[in-house]
Design a protein around this motif. Structure first.
Motif, PDB file in Angstrom:
ATOM      1  N   LYS A 104       4.843 -10.323  43.006  1.00 45.01           N
ATOM      2  CA  LYS A 104       5.020  -9.169  42.118  1.00 45.01           C
ATOM      3  C   LYS A 104       3.672  -8.544  41.764  1.00 45.01           C
ATOM      4  O   LYS A 104       3.527  -7.317  41.730  1.00 45.01           O
ATOM      5  CB  LYS A 104       5.751  -9.607  40.843  1.00 45.01           C
ATOM      6  N   ILE A 105       2.669  -9.395  41.509  1.00 42.61           N
ATOM      7  CA  ILE A 105       1.326  -8.890  41.237  1.00 42.61           C
ATOM      8  C   ILE A 105       0.807  -8.123  42.454  1.00 42.61           C
ATOM      9  O   ILE A 105       0.290  -6.999  42.334  1.00 42.61           O
ATOM     10  CB  ILE A 105       0.360 -10.037  40.893  1.00 42.61           C
ATOM     11  N   ASP A 106       0.955  -8.726  43.637  1.00 44.31           N
ATOM     12  CA  ASP A 106       0.467  -8.090  44.872  1.00 44.31           C
ATOM     13  C   ASP A 106       1.135  -6.741  45.107  1.00 44.31           C
ATOM     14  O   ASP A 106       0.486  -5.776  45.528  1.00 44.31           O
ATOM     15  CB  ASP A 106       0.725  -9.009  46.069  1.00 44.31           C
ATOM     16  N   GLU A 107       2.425  -6.679  44.840  1.00 41.13           N
ATOM     17  CA  GLU A 107       3.166  -5.425  45.015  1.00 41.13           C
ATOM     18  C   GLU A 107       2.588  -4.329  44.118  1.00 41.13           C
ATOM     19  O   GLU A 107       2.387  -3.185  44.567  1.00 41.13           O
ATOM     20  CB  GLU A 107       4.643  -5.658  44.674  1.00 41.13           C
ATOM     21  N   ASN A 108       2.302  -4.662  42.880  1.00 42.39           N
ATOM     22  CA  ASN A 108       1.755  -3.678  41.954  1.00 42.39           C
ATOM     23  C   ASN A 108       0.326  -3.293  42.310  1.00 42.39           C
ATOM     24  O   ASN A 108      -0.065  -2.126  42.185  1.00 42.39           O
ATOM     25  CB  ASN A 108       1.822  -4.206  40.520  1.00 42.39           C
ATOM     26  N   LEU A 109      -0.469  -4.258  42.750  1.00 41.04           N
ATOM     27  CA  LEU A 109      -1.844  -3.955  43.157  1.00 41.04           C
ATOM     28  C   LEU A 109      -1.867  -3.004  44.344  1.00 41.04           C
ATOM     29  O   LEU A 109      -2.675  -2.071  44.402  1.00 41.04           O
ATOM     30  CB  LEU A 109      -2.583  -5.245  43.509  1.00 41.04           C
ATOM     31  N   GLU A 110      -0.977  -3.242  45.299  1.00 41.23           N
ATOM     32  CA  GLU A 110      -0.897  -2.366  46.468  1.00 41.23           C
ATOM     33  C   GLU A 110      -0.474  -0.959  46.063  1.00 41.23           C
ATOM     34  O   GLU A 110      -1.017   0.037  46.548  1.00 41.23           O
ATOM     35  CB  GLU A 110       0.098  -2.946  47.481  1.00 41.23           C
ATOM     36  N   ARG A 111       0.469  -0.870  45.148  1.00 42.79           N
ATOM     37  CA  ARG A 111       0.947   0.445  44.712  1.00 42.79           C
ATOM     38  C   ARG A 111      -0.150   1.226  44.001  1.00 42.79           C
ATOM     39  O   ARG A 111      -0.272   2.440  44.182  1.00 42.79           O
ATOM     40  CB  ARG A 111       2.164   0.248  43.785  1.00 42.79           C
ATOM     41  N   LEU A 112      -0.975   0.550  43.204  1.00 48.76           N
ATOM     42  CA  LEU A 112      -2.046   1.231  42.480  1.00 48.76           C
ATOM     43  C   LEU A 112      -3.347   1.317  43.279  1.00 48.76           C
ATOM     44  O   LEU A 112      -4.341   1.864  42.808  1.00 48.76           O
ATOM     45  CB  LEU A 112      -2.317   0.534  41.143  1.00 48.76           C
ATOM     46  N   GLU A 113      -3.319   0.759  44.493  1.00 46.12           N
ATOM     47  CA  GLU A 113      -4.475   0.811  45.405  1.00 46.12           C
ATOM     48  C   GLU A 113      -5.730   0.211  44.763  1.00 46.12           C
ATOM     49  O   GLU A 113      -6.821   0.797  44.777  1.00 46.12           O
ATOM     50  CB  GLU A 113      -4.741   2.250  45.879  1.00 46.12           C
ATOM     51  N   LEU A 114      -5.557  -0.989  44.192  1.00 44.02           N
ATOM     52  CA  LEU A 114      -6.676  -1.707  43.593  1.00 44.02           C
ATOM     53  C   LEU A 114      -7.102  -2.819  44.543  1.00 44.02           C
ATOM     54  O   LEU A 114      -6.287  -3.654  44.945  1.00 44.02           O
ATOM     55  CB  LEU A 114      -6.272  -2.284  42.239  1.00 44.02           C
ATOM     56  N   HIS A 115      -8.395  -2.842  44.883  1.00 51.17           N
ATOM     57  CA  HIS A 115      -8.871  -3.753  45.928  1.00 51.17           C
ATOM     58  C   HIS A 115      -9.875  -4.783  45.415  1.00 51.17           C
ATOM     59  O   HIS A 115     -10.373  -5.592  46.198  1.00 51.17           O
ATOM     60  CB  HIS A 115      -9.498  -2.946  47.063  1.00 51.17           C
ATOM     61  N   ASP A 163      16.097   8.445  34.890  1.00 49.73           N
ATOM     62  CA  ASP A 163      17.207   7.598  35.326  1.00 49.73           C
ATOM     63  C   ASP A 163      16.746   6.177  35.643  1.00 49.73           C
ATOM     64  O   ASP A 163      17.290   5.207  35.145  1.00 49.73           O
ATOM     65  CB  ASP A 163      17.876   8.230  36.555  1.00 49.73           C
ATOM     66  N   TYR A 164      15.720   6.058  36.428  1.00 45.69           N
ATOM     67  CA  TYR A 164      15.319   4.776  36.989  1.00 45.69           C
ATOM     68  C   TYR A 164      13.811   4.835  37.158  1.00 45.69           C
ATOM     69  O   TYR A 164      13.291   5.823  37.679  1.00 45.69           O
ATOM     70  CB  TYR A 164      16.042   4.610  38.338  1.00 45.69           C
ATOM     71  N   ILE A 165      13.086   3.821  36.735  1.00 43.01           N
ATOM     72  CA  ILE A 165      11.624   3.901  36.683  1.00 43.01           C
ATOM     73  C   ILE A 165      11.015   4.222  38.046  1.00 43.01           C
ATOM     74  O   ILE A 165      10.007   4.933  38.148  1.00 43.01           O
ATOM     75  CB  ILE A 165      11.025   2.599  36.098  1.00 43.01           C
ATOM     76  N   ARG A 166      11.634   3.739  39.114  1.00 44.38           N
ATOM     77  CA  ARG A 166      11.082   3.990  40.452  1.00 44.38           C
ATOM     78  C   ARG A 166      11.261   5.439  40.897  1.00 44.38           C
ATOM     79  O   ARG A 166      10.651   5.863  41.888  1.00 44.38           O
ATOM     80  CB  ARG A 166      11.714   3.037  41.474  1.00 44.38           C
ATOM     81  N   THR A 167      12.098   6.184  40.185  1.00 40.71           N
ATOM     82  CA  THR A 167      12.276   7.598  40.523  1.00 40.71           C
ATOM     83  C   THR A 167      11.364   8.508  39.705  1.00 40.71           C
ATOM     84  O   THR A 167      11.344   9.713  39.922  1.00 40.71           O
ATOM     85  CB  THR A 167      13.742   8.034  40.282  1.00 40.71           C
ATOM     86  N   VAL A 168      10.616   7.941  38.769  1.00 43.34           N
ATOM     87  CA  VAL A 168       9.693   8.749  37.964  1.00 43.34           C
ATOM     88  C   VAL A 168       8.548   9.215  38.856  1.00 43.34           C
ATOM     89  O   VAL A 168       7.970   8.421  39.606  1.00 43.34           O
ATOM     90  CB  VAL A 168       9.149   7.928  36.768  1.00 43.34           C
ATOM     91  N   PRO A 169       8.209  10.511  38.818  1.00 45.49           N
ATOM     92  CA  PRO A 169       7.119  11.026  39.653  1.00 45.49           C
ATOM     93  C   PRO A 169       5.840  10.217  39.460  1.00 45.49           C
ATOM     94  O   PRO A 169       5.462   9.888  38.333  1.00 45.49           O
ATOM     95  CB  PRO A 169       6.932  12.466  39.145  1.00 45.49           C
ATOM     96  N   GLY A 170       5.196   9.878  40.565  1.00 46.66           N
ATOM     97  CA  GLY A 170       3.943   9.146  40.501  1.00 46.66           C
ATOM     98  C   GLY A 170       4.080   7.643  40.603  1.00 46.66           C
ATOM     99  O   GLY A 170       3.081   6.937  40.775  1.00 46.66           O
ATOM    100  N   PHE A 171       5.326   7.122  40.554  1.00 45.23           N
ATOM    101  CA  PHE A 171       5.491   5.666  40.618  1.00 45.23           C
ATOM    102  C   PHE A 171       5.001   5.130  41.959  1.00 45.23           C
ATOM    103  O   PHE A 171       4.166   4.222  42.018  1.00 45.23           O
ATOM    104  CB  PHE A 171       6.944   5.264  40.389  1.00 45.23           C
ATOM    105  N   HIS A 172       5.521   5.672  43.044  1.00 46.20           N
ATOM    106  CA  HIS A 172       5.183   5.162  44.368  1.00 46.20           C
ATOM    107  C   HIS A 172       3.744   5.490  44.758  1.00 46.20           C
ATOM    108  O   HIS A 172       3.168   4.816  45.620  1.00 46.20           O
ATOM    109  CB  HIS A 172       6.170   5.707  45.408  1.00 46.20           C
ATOM    110  N   GLU A 173       3.164   6.494  44.123  1.00 44.49           N
ATOM    111  CA  GLU A 173       1.779   6.854  44.388  1.00 44.49           C
ATOM    112  C   GLU A 173       0.801   6.041  43.550  1.00 44.49           C
ATOM    113  O   GLU A 173      -0.419   6.200  43.673  1.00 44.49           O
ATOM    114  CB  GLU A 173       1.564   8.349  44.115  1.00 44.49           C
ATOM    115  N   GLY A 174       1.335   5.193  42.663  1.00 49.70           N
ATOM    116  CA  GLY A 174       0.476   4.339  41.852  1.00 49.70           C
ATOM    117  C   GLY A 174      -0.235   5.043  40.720  1.00 49.70           C
ATOM    118  O   GLY A 174      -1.308   4.610  40.277  1.00 49.70           O
ATOM    119  N   LEU A 175       0.349   6.123  40.223  1.00 46.96           N
ATOM    120  CA  LEU A 175      -0.303   6.882  39.152  1.00 46.96           C
ATOM    121  C   LEU A 175      -0.107   6.252  37.780  1.00 46.96           C
ATOM    122  O   LEU A 175      -0.772   6.639  36.819  1.00 46.96           O
ATOM    123  CB  LEU A 175       0.213   8.328  39.136  1.00 46.96           C
ATOM    124  N   PHE A 176       0.801   5.283  37.686  1.00 46.57           N
ATOM    125  CA  PHE A 176       1.019   4.624  36.397  1.00 46.57           C
ATOM    126  C   PHE A 176       1.622   3.244  36.603  1.00 46.57           C
ATOM    127  O   PHE A 176       2.117   2.913  37.689  1.00 46.57           O
ATOM    128  CB  PHE A 176       1.945   5.460  35.499  1.00 46.57           C
TER     129      PHE A 176
END
Length: 449
Positions: free
Chosen positions: A295-306, A224-237
């Motif tokens: 937007k970059i920072d948001e994605n980096l935080e989601r994927l836990e890249l430091h 339905d919506y990309i943010r509802t795909v399993p693993g999105f909020h956990e940074g798996l993809f």
């Protein structure tokens, strides 16, 4: 009183028309504002909005055969209503034609145009009666007219692209916009494996195909919506087309490398580069505005890249602190976007040859700035998501002429087997409809030691 799905689409189209917005931005905002609608209604809103936008020229061609007033000269509300109705009549089967006509005649009155209900009704009934008898331009009428109406692309743009591609090649490229495509994602292999994540998605009922060129890419649909795909909020993809991920692979990044990504938003290349260089390396990611960097920072935080530092910086402005600091510079520069017409279906209405030449000049400026950032022996990757020579090959030629310290280096070692031959010369143009990805240009420029 809540609005119907058709009213929401009408508002989206009027927003696009009046405010010169891109359809994706207007649609995305409307879907977020109506996120609690059911999946079926959201899908209807998306399809009708995207369909009307995609087929605008073809729809106007049809409607103009039955309207005394040219559609472009109609009132914005009436113009959008007629296009919506025509799209439903020709491309959507869920509602019978007569019922669709009634819905749009009523919508005309509801929007304060009761005196024009008869006009709208007359045009739409005529369209329905003559649906099977409508004729379209043929090749004999002129290639530009034929391709323009068939694929709803401005004649000026068709003429521009025909300077570089044969009629058959261009038709194959334009056909890509008519085909259903899933969403390409890249798995964060620092968190999981591609196969493990693929199985998670399948278990949740999401359709999954393996990527064509990158082993960490998957193509998904049925969600339905990309943010509802399993693993999105956990940074798996992260969402990233394979063409874009190939640019990072083309860099040949090694563990511990220092990377500079000069036009990094929304961060797909930055994140992939960070995974490639690892904790021993570092990525400097820049873009021109706070909004883009956020937007970059948001994605980096989601994927836990430091191992990434972000900064607001105009890529056309030299940064003395970065001179000869980077093993790899990723320069995926602002462009006309002709390679992503299949996904961003209104780019084609905005591109002109003058615009292309203006963008090419900006790209040259940025490349000249980037030249000094690369260490001797390092690599500059120049790429765009467009398919014209002016922004691609001609810019590379101009850069090499201005910077004798650089040379083209074969991409073959970094490409999948099926692309190696085309990549030998140091650059490759991927074409939508021909290759299994967006249209994209990638070149590898080595700074001599």
């Amino acid at each position: 009183m809540s609005k119907t799905s058709r009213e929401i689409v009408l508002d989206i189209l009027l927003d696009i028309d009046r405010n010169d917005r891109f359809a994706g931005d207007a649609l995305g905002g409307a879907l977020r504002a109506n996120q609690f609608m059911n999946k079926k209604e959201r899908a209807y809103i998306s399809r009708l909005t995207e369909g009307v936008t995609e087929q605008k020229i073809r729809l106007d061609y049809i409607l103009n055969q039955f309207s005394k007033t040219k559609i472009k000269k109609s009132k914005p509300v009436i113009r959008c209503i007629l296009r919506m109705a025509a799209y439903e009549i020709f491309y959507m089967d869920a509602v019978p034609d007569e019922a669709a006509c009634n819905e749009y005649v009523n919508l005309t009155g509801k929007r304060g145009f009761r005196t024009l209900k008869g006009y709208v009704n007359g045009v739409l009934r005529s369209v329905c009666r003559n649906k099977a008898a409508i004729t379209y331009p043929s090749m004999e009428d002129g290639v530009e007219s034929y391709l323009s109406v068939k694929y709803s692309v401005p004649e000026e743009l068709v003429g521009f692209l025909l300077k570089e591609y044969s009629t058959d090649q261009l038709e194959q490229i334009l056909q890509a916009g008519e085909q259903e495509r899933g969403t390409t994602i890249r798995v964060n292999t620092m968190q999981t494996t591609t196969e493990k994540f693929r199985n998670i998605l399948i278990e949740k009922g999401i359709k999954v195909e393996k990527g064509y060129y990158n082993q960490t890419s998957l193509i998904i649909s049925g969600y339905d919506y990309i943010r509802t795909v399993p693993g999105f909020h956990e940074g798996l993809f992260t969402v990233q087309d394979e063409s874009s991920s190939l640019q990072v692979l083309a860099a040949g990044i090694r563990s511990g490398d220092v990377i500079l990504d000069v036009c990094a938003a929304p961060g797909g290349k930055t994140m992939y580069a960070a995974e490639q260089t690892g904790e021993r390396g570092h990525v400097y990611a820049r873009d021109i505005s706070e909004e883009k960097v956020d937007k970059i920072d948001e994605n980096l935080e989601r994927l836990e890249l430091h191992n990434v530092s972000t900064k607001v910086w105009d890529a056309a402005v030299p940064d003395p602190d970065m001179i000869e600091k980077a093993d790899v510079v990723l320069a995926d520069l602002p462009c006309s976007g002709l390679g992503v017409m299949a996904r961003k279906n209104d780019i084609k209405y905005h591109v002109t040859e003058d615009m292309v030449r203006e963008l090419a000049a900006i790209q040259k400026t940025i490349l000249d700035v980037c030249a000094v950032y690369v260490k001797p022996g390092g690599t500059l990757i120049y790429s765009t998501c467009t398919i014209d020579r002016i922004e691609n090959e001609e810019n590379v030629t101009a850069f090499l002429k201005a910077h004798e310290e650089y040379e083209l280096e074969s991409l073959s070692d970094y490409m999948p087997e099926c692309l190696k031959k085309r990549a030998e010369k140091g650059y490759i143009t991927l074409l939508q409809g021909v290759d299994h990805c967006d249209g994209f240009f990638i070149s590898r420029l080595r700074r001599r030691k």
